[in-house]
Design an enzyme around this catalytic site. Structure first.
Site, PDB file in Angstrom:
ATOM      1  N   LYS B  79       0.880   5.210  15.484  1.00  0.00           N
ATOM      2  CA  LYS B  79       0.806   5.873  14.171  1.00  0.00           C
ATOM      3  C   LYS B  79       1.086   7.358  14.330  1.00  0.00           C
ATOM      4  O   LYS B  79       0.634   7.999  15.302  1.00  0.00           O
ATOM      5  CB  LYS B  79      -0.587   5.657  13.596  1.00  0.00           C
ATOM      6  CG  LYS B  79      -0.824   6.212  12.200  1.00  0.00           C
ATOM      7  CD  LYS B  79      -2.244   5.840  11.765  1.00  0.00           C
ATOM      8  CE  LYS B  79      -2.546   6.336  10.354  1.00  0.00           C
ATOM      9  NZ  LYS B  79      -3.920   5.961   9.953  1.00  0.00           N
ATOM     10  N   SER B 154      -4.428   3.798   5.667  1.00  0.00           N
ATOM     11  CA  SER B 154      -3.309   4.674   5.863  1.00  0.00           C
ATOM     12  C   SER B 154      -2.384   4.250   7.006  1.00  0.00           C
ATOM     13  O   SER B 154      -1.329   4.856   7.185  1.00  0.00           O
ATOM     14  CB  SER B 154      -3.784   6.099   6.093  1.00  0.00           C
ATOM     15  OG  SER B 154      -4.595   6.159   7.221  1.00  0.00           O
ATOM     16  N   SER B 178      -8.719   2.605   7.339  1.00  0.00           N
ATOM     17  CA  SER B 178      -7.266   2.672   7.478  1.00  0.00           C
ATOM     18  C   SER B 178      -6.613   1.777   8.515  1.00  0.00           C
ATOM     19  O   SER B 178      -5.393   1.770   8.608  1.00  0.00           O
ATOM     20  CB  SER B 178      -6.853   4.124   7.735  1.00  0.00           C
ATOM     21  OG  SER B 178      -7.098   4.883   6.567  1.00  0.00           O
TER      22      SER B 178
END
Lengths: 95, 488
Positions: B79, B154, B178
């Site tokens: 990420k 997220s 997330s």
């Protein structure tokens, strides 16, 4: 609980966020909605409840006081022109 | 090569048996990414040549009999809130569009030392603030199960990357759901470790007191393999704990162990999708027959968790994002020295570099921490946090694990959620475990209207092995993980 209306200009200034008139209106109204929601905490009884002091039980985590290589030089080298040129700090209180 | 059905475990076995080379695996990976990334918007940065070179190194080492590390040759994604020297790191924001870290995050180093090959950096909500991926400055990532829908956020890109068969595992971060929410929306296993289990060194800070690095995988066993590599104390992160790392893989086979499973009523809200509730209740019913005692429990302060979270998170965010000022990080639209005052440098940089949700959180947090309001907002939320801790402590006196729905609904359409507060409510079952720093796992438990549903297991601190064991037991009795999206 005090009135949760707030001065969005003052908050934006504290946060160094330059907002347009439209943004002030939009965010202002969205934040009012959010504050209404989080305001439900007011009804949770918390007298004698300490704020969370988290989270792992670690205290005073230290390492031996020995010199270790620092990334500082690498970071400065990554700056354009080998340094960071900025307006004088004095501009914060003389302008 | 069927990458969509390939797991880390199967790939390792095939590589070991010589049925597959790391180079062939990586070539197939890169081909699939090239084909699908434009549509899915998963990766913000990719380095094919570097990945291929690393794959060839693995094959060469294997050919001469060099002992190989546990994830050798496995393509993974990271990420874009985790620092990588080899890739720019944007945090999903324009602020860091050209930022190239001078160091690797500890978790990235650990993955690479374990032989995994980082193919690229994945899209995410800006500064990890969001529940759908729609707040990314680089456009939303599409859910491989239905490209008109969000994959959850997220860690949107990381979830899509694994579920679409673009990589075999991915790192995400979980601050308030997330990793778990995207896992539930994309039929993956999403693991959020105990706060302090995995190093945050190199993670762009959002909520420093609840941020964790988590993992998205297709199976529980793959999640265990990843956690085994990532867990452990790090001198560069003083919040990591000197807790011994158990053998997570060995812990998966625990058929003899009887688990006491608590189902908290507060996690089944009136407004949740009834079919989602039904899917989770079926899973609970199944577990009851798998050497588990299932009992109803109550965690009364749960209904205050989200409110507490959306005061604590913005407060810490407002502090952590103060460094994005056009000098330390980010760039204003012209050289800083051309501005008359420093304040202008900050204001212009932040005005242009931050998106709407980021600005909202900063404003909310600045207010909640300001003089005259800090007691009734931020400190009040921290007191409620103590009550949430006590709820869990009480529950874990009588049960080993808690079981809840992960999200109250399935993946929604891109653009369907316009109100910030509605977006926050996606995390309604996530916040308490995050604030309490407890480990939590989302595991696939069914499909509703063709879309994946996840259930959440929460355990006491450092009890990831128990969560993985129970999840593996459930996984073995079901076949949700065998369903894969058709992405062509």
């Amino acid at each position: 609980m005090e009135d949760s209306t707030y001065d969005i200009r003052r908050i934006a200034e504290l946060a160094r966020l330059d907002l347009t008139e439209a943004e002030r209106a939009k965010y202002g109204s969205q934040l009012t909605t959010i504050l209404d929601y989080v305001g439900k905490l007011e009804s949770v009884p918390t007298e004698a409840v300490p704020p969370a002091d988290h989270a792992t039980g670690n205290t005073n985590v230290t390492r031996p006081d020995t010199v270790e290589p620092s990334a500082a030089e690498l970071i400065v080298r990554s700056a354009p022109g080998g340094g960071f040129r900025i307006p004088s700090v004095r501009s914060l209180w003389t302008s | 090569m069927d990458l969509v059905n390939l797991t880390v475990e199967k790939a390792l076995a095939q590589l070991e048996r010589g049925e597959l080379t790391a180079e062939a695996l990586m070539k197939a990976t890169l081909d699939r990414i090239a084909r699908l990334n434009p549509r899915l918007n998963v990766f913000l940065s990719i380095d094919g040549p570097r990945a291929l070179a690393a794959a060839r190194d693995v094959d060469r080492a294997r050919a001469v009999g060099t002992p190989l590390p546990p994830l050798a040759g496995i393509p993974v994604a990271v990420k874009d809130v985790l620092a990588t020297r080899a890739f720019r790191t944007t945090a999903g924001s324009r602020m860091l569009e050209t930022y190239r870290p001078t160091y690797d995050a500890t978790v990235v180093q650990k993955l690479e030392t374990a032989g995994a090959i980082v193919v690229g950096k994945t899209n995410c909500d800006e500064f990890a603030l969001g529940a759908s991926g729609e707040y990314s400055a680089y456009g939303p990532t599409k859910n491989p199960w239905d490209q008109a829908r969000v994959p959850g956020g997220s860690s949107s890109g990381s979830a899509a990357a694994v579920s679409a068969g673009l990589v075999l595992a991915a790192l995400g971060t979980d601050t308030g759901g997330s990793v778990r929410v995207p896992a539930a929306f994309t039929n993956l296993v999403g693991l959020k470790p105990t706060y302090g289990r995995v190093s945050r060194y190199g993670l762009i800070a959002s909520t420093s007191s609840s941020d964790t690095v988590g993992v998205l995988t297709k199976t529980v066993a793959d999640g265990a393999r990843m956690l085994a590599v990532l867990a452990g104390r790090d001198v560069r992160d003083a919040t990591t704990v000197n807790e011994p790392v158990p053998d997570y893989l060995a812990a998966l086979t625990s058929a003899h162990r009887r688990f006491r499973v608590g189902v908290p009523a507060e996690y089944f809200q009136d407004g949740m999708d009834p079919e989602v509730e039904s899917a989770v209740r079926s899973a609970i019913g199944l577990l009851g027959g798998l050497n588990c005692d299932v009992v109803e429990v109550s965690l009364p302060y749960t209904t205050s968790a989200l409110a507490a979270y959306y005061l604590i998170n913005p407060s810490e965010v407002s502090s952590n994002l103060a460094r994005f000022d056009g000098i330390r990080y980010g760039r204003p639209d012209r050289p800083a020295e051309q501005f008359k005052t420093l304040s202008d440098v900050y204001a212009v940089t932040r005005k242009n570099g931050f998106g709407a949700e980021t600005k909202r959180r900063i404003l909310l947090g600045t207010f909640a921490l300001s003089r005259g309001y800090v007691d009734q907002y931020y400190l009040k939320a921290q007191r409620v946090r103590t009550l949430l801790d006590q709820d869990f402590a009480n529950a874990f006196e009588s049960v080993d694990v808690l079981l809840t729905p992960t999200a109250p609904d399935v993946a929604f359409a891109i653009g369907a959620v316009q109100e910030p507060l509605t977006m926050y409510l996606v995390d309604v079952n996530m916040a308490a475990a995050s604030l309490a720093g407890l480990p939590a796992l989302s595991v696939p438990c069914g499909f509703v209207r063709g879309l994946p549903v996840g259930m959440q297991l929460i355990g006491p601190a450092f009890h990831e092995a128990d969560l993985l064991a129970l999840a593996a037991r459930y996984e073995a009795e079901t076949d949700w993980i065998e369903r894969v999206p058709t992405v062509e």
